[in-house]
Design a protein around this motif. Structure first.
Motif, PDB file in Angstrom:
ATOM      1  N   LEU A 135       5.303  52.037 -40.169  1.00 56.65           N
ATOM      2  CA  LEU A 135       6.638  51.700 -40.662  1.00 56.65           C
ATOM      3  C   LEU A 135       6.607  51.423 -42.157  1.00 56.65           C
ATOM      4  O   LEU A 135       7.515  51.810 -42.888  1.00 56.65           O
TER       5      LEU A 135
ATOM      6  N   PHE B 207      18.737  62.065 -53.209  1.00 54.62           N
ATOM      7  CA  PHE B 207      20.006  61.341 -53.278  1.00 54.62           C
ATOM      8  C   PHE B 207      20.153  60.583 -54.575  1.00 54.62           C
ATOM      9  O   PHE B 207      20.732  59.523 -54.619  1.00 54.62           O
ATOM     10  N   HIS B 208      19.579  61.147 -55.599  1.00 48.67           N
ATOM     11  CA  HIS B 208      19.741  60.486 -56.870  1.00 48.67           C
ATOM     12  C   HIS B 208      20.961  61.074 -57.558  1.00 48.67           C
ATOM     13  O   HIS B 208      20.957  62.204 -58.014  1.00 48.67           O
ATOM     14  N   SER B 209      22.024  60.278 -57.576  1.00 44.86           N
ATOM     15  CA  SER B 209      23.229  60.790 -58.232  1.00 44.86           C
ATOM     16  C   SER B 209      23.019  60.625 -59.718  1.00 44.86           C
ATOM     17  O   SER B 209      22.461  59.652 -60.178  1.00 44.86           O
TER      18      SER B 209
ATOM     19  N   LEU C 182       6.599  54.525 -43.892  1.00 44.42           N
ATOM     20  CA  LEU C 182       7.947  55.095 -43.925  1.00 44.42           C
ATOM     21  C   LEU C 182       8.695  54.608 -45.175  1.00 44.42           C
ATOM     22  O   LEU C 182       9.449  55.361 -45.790  1.00 44.42           O
TER      23      LEU C 182
ATOM     24  N   LEU D 240      18.293  54.387 -41.152  1.00 42.96           N
ATOM     25  CA  LEU D 240      16.979  54.944 -40.877  1.00 42.96           C
ATOM     26  C   LEU D 240      15.998  53.856 -40.481  1.00 42.96           C
ATOM     27  O   LEU D 240      15.184  54.035 -39.571  1.00 42.96           O
TER      28      LEU D 240
ATOM     29  N   ARG E 275      16.526  69.232 -55.942  1.00 44.57           N
ATOM     30  CA  ARG E 275      17.274  70.397 -56.397  1.00 44.57           C
ATOM     31  C   ARG E 275      16.477  71.240 -57.379  1.00 44.57           C
ATOM     32  O   ARG E 275      16.567  72.453 -57.377  1.00 44.57           O
TER      33      ARG E 275
ATOM     34  N   ARG F 182      19.833  53.608 -45.592  1.00 43.00           N
ATOM     35  CA  ARG F 182      18.546  52.926 -45.458  1.00 43.00           C
ATOM     36  C   ARG F 182      18.528  52.073 -44.190  1.00 43.00           C
ATOM     37  O   ARG F 182      17.583  52.109 -43.415  1.00 43.00           O
TER      38      ARG F 182
ATOM     39  N   ARG G 114      24.342  71.429 -47.677  1.00 41.21           N
ATOM     40  CA  ARG G 114      23.421  70.504 -47.029  1.00 41.21           C
ATOM     41  C   ARG G 114      24.072  69.883 -45.795  1.00 41.21           C
ATOM     42  O   ARG G 114      23.452  69.743 -44.740  1.00 41.21           O
TER      43      ARG G 114
ATOM     44  N   TRP H   7      10.093  57.063 -47.915  1.00 40.79           N
ATOM     45  CA  TRP H   7      11.535  57.153 -48.095  1.00 40.79           C
ATOM     46  C   TRP H   7      11.988  56.849 -49.517  1.00 40.79           C
ATOM     47  O   TRP H   7      13.016  57.336 -49.976  1.00 40.79           O
TER      48      TRP H   7
ATOM     49  N   MET I 280      14.393  54.507 -36.965  1.00 35.73           N
ATOM     50  CA  MET I 280      12.982  54.903 -36.968  1.00 35.73           C
ATOM     51  C   MET I 280      12.109  53.701 -36.655  1.00 35.73           C
ATOM     52  O   MET I 280      11.094  53.819 -35.972  1.00 35.73           O
ATOM     53  N   GLY I 281      12.500  52.545 -37.172  1.00 35.59           N
ATOM     54  CA  GLY I 281      11.714  51.339 -36.916  1.00 35.59           C
ATOM     55  C   GLY I 281      11.605  51.079 -35.432  1.00 35.59           C
ATOM     56  O   GLY I 281      10.508  50.875 -34.902  1.00 35.59           O
TER      57      GLY I 281
ATOM     58  N   GLY J 261      25.655  59.825 -51.707  1.00 32.12           N
ATOM     59  CA  GLY J 261      24.623  59.643 -52.713  1.00 32.12           C
ATOM     60  C   GLY J 261      24.828  58.456 -53.625  1.00 32.12           C
ATOM     61  O   GLY J 261      24.015  58.212 -54.510  1.00 32.12           O
ATOM     62  N   ASN J 262      25.901  57.676 -53.424  1.00 36.66           N
ATOM     63  CA  ASN J 262      26.058  56.486 -54.265  1.00 36.66           C
ATOM     64  C   ASN J 262      25.304  55.315 -53.637  1.00 36.66           C
ATOM     65  O   ASN J 262      24.732  55.434 -52.555  1.00 36.66           O
TER      66      ASN J 262
ATOM     67  N   LYS K 119      23.586  55.009 -49.969  1.00 34.32           N
ATOM     68  CA  LYS K 119      22.136  54.942 -49.835  1.00 34.32           C
ATOM     69  C   LYS K 119      21.731  53.692 -49.078  1.00 34.32           C
ATOM     70  O   LYS K 119      20.823  53.723 -48.259  1.00 34.32           O
TER      71      LYS K 119
ATOM     72  N   TYR L  66      20.042  61.572 -41.242  1.00 34.45           N
ATOM     73  CA  TYR L  66      19.960  60.697 -42.417  1.00 34.45           C
ATOM     74  C   TYR L  66      20.680  61.276 -43.637  1.00 34.45           C
ATOM     75  O   TYR L  66      21.488  60.576 -44.264  1.00 34.45           O
ATOM     76  N   PRO L  67      20.453  62.554 -43.973  1.00 31.18           N
ATOM     77  CA  PRO L  67      21.158  63.094 -45.141  1.00 31.18           C
ATOM     78  C   PRO L  67      22.680  63.069 -44.961  1.00 31.18           C
ATOM     79  O   PRO L  67      23.413  62.993 -45.951  1.00 31.18           O
TER      80      PRO L  67
ATOM     81  N   LYS M  58      30.968  66.931 -52.079  1.00 32.29           N
ATOM     82  CA  LYS M  58      29.907  67.718 -52.708  1.00 32.29           C
ATOM     83  C   LYS M  58      28.835  68.067 -51.680  1.00 32.29           C
ATOM     84  O   LYS M  58      28.839  67.556 -50.571  1.00 32.29           O
ATOM     85  N   ASN M  59      27.867  68.870 -52.116  1.00 28.10           N
ATOM     86  CA  ASN M  59      26.705  69.195 -51.279  1.00 28.10           C
ATOM     87  C   ASN M  59      27.093  69.655 -49.880  1.00 28.10           C
ATOM     88  O   ASN M  59      26.498  69.264 -48.888  1.00 28.10           O
TER      89      ASN M  59
ATOM     90  N   GLU N 183      14.622  59.339 -51.341  1.00 26.99           N
ATOM     91  CA  GLU N 183      15.862  58.925 -52.010  1.00 26.99           C
ATOM     92  C   GLU N 183      15.889  59.400 -53.453  1.00 26.99           C
ATOM     93  O   GLU N 183      16.907  59.874 -53.943  1.00 26.99           O
TER      94      GLU N 183
ATOM     95  N   ILE O 289      16.080  61.978 -38.263  1.00 27.31           N
ATOM     96  CA  ILE O 289      15.800  62.450 -39.619  1.00 27.31           C
ATOM     97  C   ILE O 289      16.898  63.387 -40.104  1.00 27.31           C
ATOM     98  O   ILE O 289      17.337  63.313 -41.246  1.00 27.31           O
TER      99      ILE O 289
ATOM    100  N   ALA P 204      23.724  59.497 -45.842  1.00 31.03           N
ATOM    101  CA  ALA P 204      23.576  59.242 -47.277  1.00 31.03           C
ATOM    102  C   ALA P 204      24.352  60.264 -48.097  1.00 31.03           C
ATOM    103  O   ALA P 204      24.181  60.348 -49.311  1.00 31.03           O
TER     104      ALA P 204
END
Lengths: 118, 493, 491
Positions: free
Chosen positions: C423, C438-440, C426, B171, C371, B168, B116, C430, B175-176, B159-160, B164, B152-153, B112-113, C434, B149, B156
């Protein structure tokens, strides 16, 4: 000891200020809080007026004679502050009226309980 | 067109492509979606820009461009030096192949997607190009973060919860480390040296003494989380939840190579080989990298999931670059640079193969692969070449960088590194050869599948054949990368 | 001719426009009128900033010369803050119409705009005036009108939030009044410029210490400096969306200005930082603000509250910058003043869009928002990244200077705090990403983007976030010269 009583007006200022402050913190009733806030503000008026006092001074009205005047500026300032105080009270009262309509109470505790149960 | 225009164009093309894909990608046309065509066109356009740029660069053109000055004294500044040129060539060349592969993979697996996916992919490549051409640390940092950044998409993507969670971790570590350590190191460098430019011989050498060198080196090396030096390696296995084209191009080539590329740039152009040659901290980094190589290989040995085994193999191979760079001998710097190229071609082939197996049979574990060599001869043939390259057996290109690295250890008399390489080569063999054994020699459990050809869709097979071919080609014709690498400061001394 | 009177026009224009609003009834007219006034104010602020290049502007109100009359005194610092307030005010108002029409009762509309303009005039007055008592008066004008504005929120908790703010705000203002009174007792003047010269002459005394303490606590209350920030989250959360956007971008910034003015101009560095341990106090409070407020933001599920807590933390960064007492540190604070105004205005405007379409700003309203409202959500994400301090946004520039200041001062603990703050930020940003992308779940999401009239101003603010993160020639030069002026460093 004499200096203690010489400055009695400042002691009153502090006493009133603390009283008002205490009421604001300790009271749960919204109207009483505002009364406390008023006392708190009024104490400051006293502070300003006290400092405008010149010992032996008269009211600041221009006359021919050679006299000393009290400082008028703090008085003028405090007039403004009084107006501000009145306005604050008015806004606060208006808010309380609407709170009473929305919650049916003006007790802080009960309002929190109602919001918490949402 | 002047060389500077070409350079700017090469960074702009992927971003423009991303915007176009975002705007029109979802439109259906005959033979698929517009996004697929746009991706192919963008990637080819990029390659056709980078190749003339390479030619001009090899002819000795000096390519330098200043954009704006966001902080007084520090410009957003692009310029090309050999290492960046090589990195840009690898990324743009493999992007074309990978796009073909992506189309096959994304279609067959009904992902899907997809719009993106292609948009973020293009942005990630654009950031990689920008990173490769950065002329100072600030510019590099900007593209480094943009790369984190924008990928990241992609991690993920599904999307499950699993995706995710993986994203996480991805990232948080990238990023940390970059905000926590790298940014600090950069600002510290700025306050010490008053410049952030990449300069031959380094900019820090005159400004710092021992404890600060060590602290800064650690901040840099661990700030560059993309180099996946243990213990900051966890993001790489976590990123394996992404669709395979992402793992292939980004987590075997663009992102991780951006990490070790940055490490190399920092060592060569910020510290300067002379500063590090007699620093105790450099020795510590060397031990840590050596430890990382052996440990990651050992962990890889016990992974049954194919992609995870490849991920741990990547972690260990990345530390090859770090360890080679920190030795700062002429041959070892050469090895580090060459390994960036060599490992890219080998590892992308391996990932392509893993994705091919998944697409054709939905198998992800190594223990399920019995007899798959006969079902998918092209895929597993390519896999074999990639594996040979990882181990370092001729005629795969992996041999070259290992050769130079060993030469480097002789130059510096670092027998620790020599030992690490030998052990790790054995370990590499120990975790790759059994896969080949399972695939080619063992018989499939399911007798019906025995002997029938069951290859993945054509675009996938084409893509992995090309990369496997490139892996071999690089062994026989390493001229271009070697010529570039010879231009690096510290190599010819 | 007019250009000589710009300082007073800056305040008088919105102040006179406010009561005129009561006469207008049509919503579109009211909006257009307020917008016009905001934009004119912004133009005035811009030309004042240009004028300050030639030196400090001193304007005597009514022709009564200072120090007896009230003086408006414009230097780089207040011209810069004026520009922030009017710029943010104009952009917020530009996008505000639909949101205001939806959230405010039509019978209250004209009063709403009146209160808005009064608040606007008050904030400008605080900033421009050179008279200490005048600060108090304008402070009360802006505060009283903001209590009214907050109470107009649709949620009934807006009322209690406004009440709470009223009580704390009045205490703060009264403290400031006491402080001013004490200063007057020492020096016999109210003119800031005059005070600045006479206070050091008077030498330190107990009265001076008391004055300083009252001023500092009073201003801190208005500034929502941790731990005096308790009024802020609720006030921002339940106020009408546009009011949140306006206040978040302007009110606390003006309070920071007042703090700077009192510490640096009036009391002087010598007194505040050498005789009093102000640096240590500010540092500790800033650290607490950054870490604790950011933590609170992470656990918040109402997004307006979330960003309100983040404001408390961001104010911590500004105060931290002040505490270094170095040009770099102060530059970072002043930069952040501008940058944070941009970030928060953009974020709260985007939340206004969400509120407009979804009717709420809870985490649940965010599900699949990437979306449903792609542009709005992208604005939230970019604003959030700016809060974290990702490069190419304004947040990065502020962080850069703040970290540079900390490194120059050799304060590596503070470096760690600032980085930890980023951080942690962040994490909460984030959480939103999400939820939004990315919320299914419900796949049949239809697009419900906010109207263009709201989106365009939001995106202008977002683009400003990016633009001023790349081209910093304006912000950094102004911030740096101002910082040098305040610290008395000559170039």
């Amino acid at each position: 000891m004499s200096s203690f009583f010489d400055l009695y007006n400042y002691w009153i200022f502090i006493f009133l200020m603390m009283t008002g402050f205490y009421i604001v913190i300790a009271q749960g009733n919204l109207v009483k809080k505002i009364i406390g806030l008023n006392i708190f503000q009024t104490s400051v008026f006293l502070l300003y007026i006290s400092m405008g006092k010149v010992s032996g001074g008269t009211a600041p009205i221009l006359i021919e004679a050679d006299v000393s005047y009290s400082n008028p500026l703090p008085h003028v300032l405090i007039l403004t502050a009084i107006v501000v105080g009145v306005a604050t009270t008015a806004v606060a009262m208006a808010l309380i009226v609407r709170i009473q309509k929305a919650y049916g109470t003006i007790e802080e505790q009960e309002i929190h309980e109602q919001d918490a149960s949402l | 067109m002047s060389a500077v225009d070409l350079m700017l164009l090469s960074i702009a093309i992927p971003f423009v492509g991303a915007v176009l894909i975002l705007s029109f990608g979802s439109v259906r046309i005959a033979g698929g979606h517009v996004r697929e065509w746009l991706s192919v066109i963008t990637s080819i356009a990029l390659l056709l820009t980078v190749l003339p740029l390479l030619e001009k660069f090899m002819q000795g053109a000096s390519i330098d461009y200043r954009m704006v000055e966001p902080i007084p004294g520090i410009w957003l500044h692009l310029s090309i030096e050999p290492l960046g040129m090589m990195f840009a060539c690898i990324a743009s060349l493999l992007w074309v192949v990978n796009t073909i592969y992506s189309i096959g993979y994304m279609r067959s697996n009904n992902e899907k997607n997809q719009t993106r996916f292609y948009v973020c992919f293009a942005i990630a490549i654009g950031s990689t190009l920008g990173l490769a051409f950065s002329a100072n640390l600030l510019t590099l940092f900007i593209f480094y973060e943009l790369l984190s950044i924008s990928t990241y998409p992609l991690v993920a993507h599904k999307g499950n919860e699993l995706a995710k969670k993986g994203a996480r971790t991805y990232l948080a570590i990238l990023m940390g480390s970059s905000i926590g350590f790298l940014l600090l190191a950069i600002i510290w460098t700025w306050s010490l040296a008053g410049t952030l430019d990449f300069r031959a011989g380094g900019i820090l050498s005159e400004h710092i003494g021992e404890p600060v060198i060590g602290i800064l080196l650690f901040l840099f090396i661990y700030g560059i989380g993309k180099a996946a030096l243990m213990p900051l390696h966890k993001w790489l296995p976590a990123a394996m939840v992404a669709p395979t084209p992402v793992s292939a191009l980004l987590h075997a080539v663009a992102v991780v190579k951006a990490g070790v590329f940055t490490v190399l740039k920092v060592i060569i152009y910020i510290f300067g080989p002379a500063t590090l040659a007699d620093s105790l901290a450099a020795d510590w980094i060397m031990y840590l990298a050596g430890f990382s190589i052996v440990l990651a290989s050992t962990i890889a040995l016990f992974q049954d999931n194919l992609k995870r085994r490849l991920a741990y193999s990547t972690i260990s191979q990345l530390s090859y670059v770090t360890i080679a760079a920190i030795l700062v001998a002429p041959f070892s710097i050469m090895a580090a640079a060459l390994h960036i190229a060599v490992h890219a071609f080998g590892k992308i082939t391996l990932f392509f193969a893993a994705g091919s197996i998944y697409t054709a049979t939905h198998k992800t574990e190594i223990s399920q692969l019995k007899g798959i060599g006969r079902q998918m001869p092209w895929t597993m043939g390519a896999f074999a070449i990639g594996a040979l390259s990882m181990i370092g057996i001729p005629p795969a290109a992996g041999f070259l960088s290992k050769w130079y690295l060993l030469m480097g250890t002789f130059q510096t008399q670092e027998w620790f590194v020599f030992g690490v390489i030998i052990i790790s080569t054995l370990l590499n063999a120990a975790y790759f050869l059994p896969i080949l054994y399972t695939a080619f020699i063992e018989k499939a459990d399911d007798p019906i599948a025995q002997g029938t050809m069951q290859e993945a869709p054509l675009p996938i097979v084409i893509a992995l054949t090309i990369t496997a071919g490139l892996t071999l080609l690089l062994f026989f014709l390493p001229d271009i990368p070697l010529q570039l690498i010879n231009g690096l400061p510290g190599v010819k001394s | 001719m007019i250009s000589n009177h710009l300082p007073v026009l800056q305040v008088v224009l919105p102040l006179l426009a406010a009561p005129l609003c009561v006469l207008l009834k049509r919503s579109s007219l009211l909006w257009a009128f307020t917008l016009l006034v905001s934009i004119l104010s912004a133009v005035i602020a811009w030309s004042l900033l240009q004028q300050t290049d030639a030196g400090i502007i001193s304007y005597a109100i009514g022709g009564w010369a200072a120090p007896w009359g009230i003086e408006y005194r414009v230097d780089k610092l207040n011209a810069y803050v004026l520009l922030i307030v009017t710029g943010i005010g104009s952009l917020v108002m530009l996008g505000g119409r639909k949101s205001i029409e939806q959230e405010i009762d039509s019978k209250n509309l004209s009063l709403f705009y009146t209160a808005y303009l009064l608040c606007f005039a008050g904030l400008l007055g605080i900033t421009i005036t050179g008279d200490a008592f005048n600060v108090f008066v304008f402070l009360e004008i802006s505060s009283l009108s903001s209590y009214a504005l907050i109470s107009l929120g649709r949620d009934r908790r807006a009322l209690t939030a406004a009440y709470q703010y009223l009580v704390m705000g009045t205490i703060g203002a009264t403290f400031i009044l006491i402080g001013i009174g004490m200063m007057y007792m020492i020096t016999g003047t109210l003119n800031m410029h005059d005070l600045a010269q006479r206070l050091p002459e008077a030498g330190s005394s107990r009265t001076m210490l008391t004055a300083f303490a009252f001023m500092f606590v009073g201003v801190s209350l208005k500034l929502a400096l941790f731990p005096l920030h308790l009024w802020l989250p609720n006030a921002y959360a339940y106020a009408p969306s546009i009011v949140s956007a306006f206040l978040a971008g302007t009110a606390t910034k003006v309070a920071v200005y007042v703090l700077l003015r009192f510490i640096f101009t009036i009391f002087g560095i010598e007194y505040a930082f050498t005789e009093l341990p102000l640096s240590a106090i500010l540092m500790l409070l800033a650290i607490a603000a950054i870490l604790l407020a950011t933590m609170s933001a992470i656990y918040e599920s109402n997004m307006k509250r979330l960003f309100a807590y983040s404001s408390v933390a961001q104010l911590g960064y500004m105060v931290l910058g002040i505490s270094f007492l170095s040009v770099t540190g102060l530059t970072s604070s002043l930069l952040h003043l501008f940058n944070h105004a941009l970030m928060k205005a953009a974020l709260f405007m985007a939340l206004a869009c969400v509120m407009y379409q979804q009717g709420g700003v809870m985490m649940d309203n965010l599900k699949g928002l990437g979306r449903r409202m792609p542009w709005t959500f992208a604005a939230i994400v970019i604003g959030g990244l700016s809060l974290v301090g990702v490069p190419l946004t304004v947040g990065f520039i502020s962080k850069w200077y703040l970290l540079l200041a900390a490194i120059e001062a050799g304060q590596f603990v503070l470096v760690a705090v600032v980085l930890a703050g980023s951080l942690l930020a962040l994490i909460y940003v984030w959480k939103l990403v999400e939820q939004g992308y990315f919320h299914s779940g419900n796949e049949s999401i239809t697009r419900q983007e906010a109207p263009l009239s709201m989106l365009i101003p939001t995106w202008l603010l977002v683009l400003a976030n990016i633009y001023f993160g790349i081209d910093t020639s304006l912000t950094i030069s102004v911030a740096q010269t101002t910082a040098e002026q305040l610290l008395g460093v000559t170039q």
